[in-house]
Design an enzyme around this catalytic site. Structure first.
Site, short mmCIF file in Angstrom:
data_model
loop_
_atom_site.label_atom_id
_atom_site.label_comp_id
_atom_site.label_asym_id
_atom_site.label_seq_id
_atom_site.Cartn_x
_atom_site.Cartn_y
_atom_site.Cartn_z
N TYR A 90 43.45 45.73 40.27
CA TYR A 90 44.42 45.00 39.44
C TYR A 90 44.19 45.32 37.98
O TYR A 90 43.04 45.43 37.52
CB TYR A 90 44.29 43.50 39.66
CG TYR A 90 45.03 42.66 38.63
CD1 TYR A 90 46.42 42.63 38.61
CD2 TYR A 90 44.34 41.93 37.66
CE1 TYR A 90 47.10 41.88 37.66
CE2 TYR A 90 45.01 41.18 36.72
CZ TYR A 90 46.39 41.15 36.71
OH TYR A 90 47.06 40.42 35.77
N GLY A 182 39.67 55.81 34.37
CA GLY A 182 38.42 55.36 33.79
C GLY A 182 37.96 54.00 34.29
O GLY A 182 37.80 53.81 35.49
N CYS A 200 39.32 46.92 45.43
CA CYS A 200 38.60 48.17 45.71
C CYS A 200 38.37 48.38 47.20
O CYS A 200 37.51 49.17 47.60
CB CYS A 200 37.26 48.19 44.96
SG CYS A 200 37.45 48.00 43.18
#
Length: 256
Positions: A90, A182, A200
């Site tokens: 998110y 990143g 994840c």
């Protein structure tokens, strides 16, 4: 930004851009990567936040998105499939996103796939940047074996301490050795958004915000400065940091 740059000093530009739509920032990353590969732009660290967005990486599982289209629309959530590694995460208000656009390839690079050691080493250095910065801010953060990202210990008194994830990391390194995407550091996000996904792809993971550990952990200059200083130290760059979004928009071509 179209002229050749001086590479005699290992210098990196850092820009605080404020809130930027996800696709707009993605396009900017690609454009900067082309310029850096051509020697026309210094390595660059973009610092910003996004409107509420779920992104699904190359290893992502759509089943880890727990909201249907109606609920996504009700919450003004955008879903984007992206070319970074990792699963679903998110992005939104109260989160500091960092996109380093860096040349990782050695001088004699002929193109192709960067070695696993170089790729994993870059991930570990990004984790180290965040751990270093959080340490400057008075928060002890760690990495965990086999779990990319940065974590904080919730309970140090029990024999088996619990950990919460405060930062996620997912990157791409292209065939020229230039990085994209990143890290995303949770400062003060609305935790209800995290309940709409399996973060994840890790069942049972608990996400947390930096504000739970230090007061006022929003996009303050103290947080931004700590990130930029740690990034330069760990990555070996002399940092040139611009803190005015308007200057970044003009310099990097983000204006409408």
């Amino acid at each position: 930004m179209e002229t050749s740059v001086d590479t005699s000093v290992k210098r990196c530009e850092a820009w605080w851009l404020g809130r930027v739509a996800y696709h707009k920032a993605w396009q900017l990353q690609n454009r900067l990567a082309d310029l850096i590969a051509a020697g026309k732009q210094l390595p660059t660290l973009l610092l910003l936040e996004h409107p509420p967005t779920y992104t699904i990486g190359r290893m992502g599982n759509r089943d880890h998105l727990l909201l249907d289209d109606q609920r996504l629309a009700e919450r003004n959530l955008t879903v984007v499939e992206v070319d970074r590694g990792g699963d679903i995460t998110y992005h939104g208000p109260g989160q500091l996103v960092g996109y380093p656009i860096l040349p990782l390839a050695p001088v004699d690079w002929q193109g192709g796939v960067l070695g696993k050691a170089d790729f994993v080493g870059y991930l570990r250095r990004l984790e180290a940047c965040l751990i270093d910065a959080l340490g400057q801010l008075g928060v002890r953060a760690i990495r965990r074996d086999g779990l990319t990202g940065v974590w904080v210990e919730e309970n140090r008194e029990e024999d088996a301490p619990a950990y919460a994830k405060v930062a996620s990391i997912g990157v791409k390194i292209d065939s020229r050795g230039i990085t994209r995407h990143g890290f995303a550091l949770n400062l003060a996000t609305d935790m209800e958004y995290w309940e709409g996904i399996v973060p994840c792809g890790l069942e049972g993971v608990r996400m947390t915000n930096l504000v739970d550990y230090i007061a006022g952990a929003t996009h303050s200059m103290a947080v931004l400065d700590a990130i930029v200083e740690a990034f330069g130290r760990v990555m070996g760059y002399e940092m040139v940091f611009s803190k005015e979004p308007e200057a970044g928009w003009q310099r990097l071509g983000l204006s409408e």
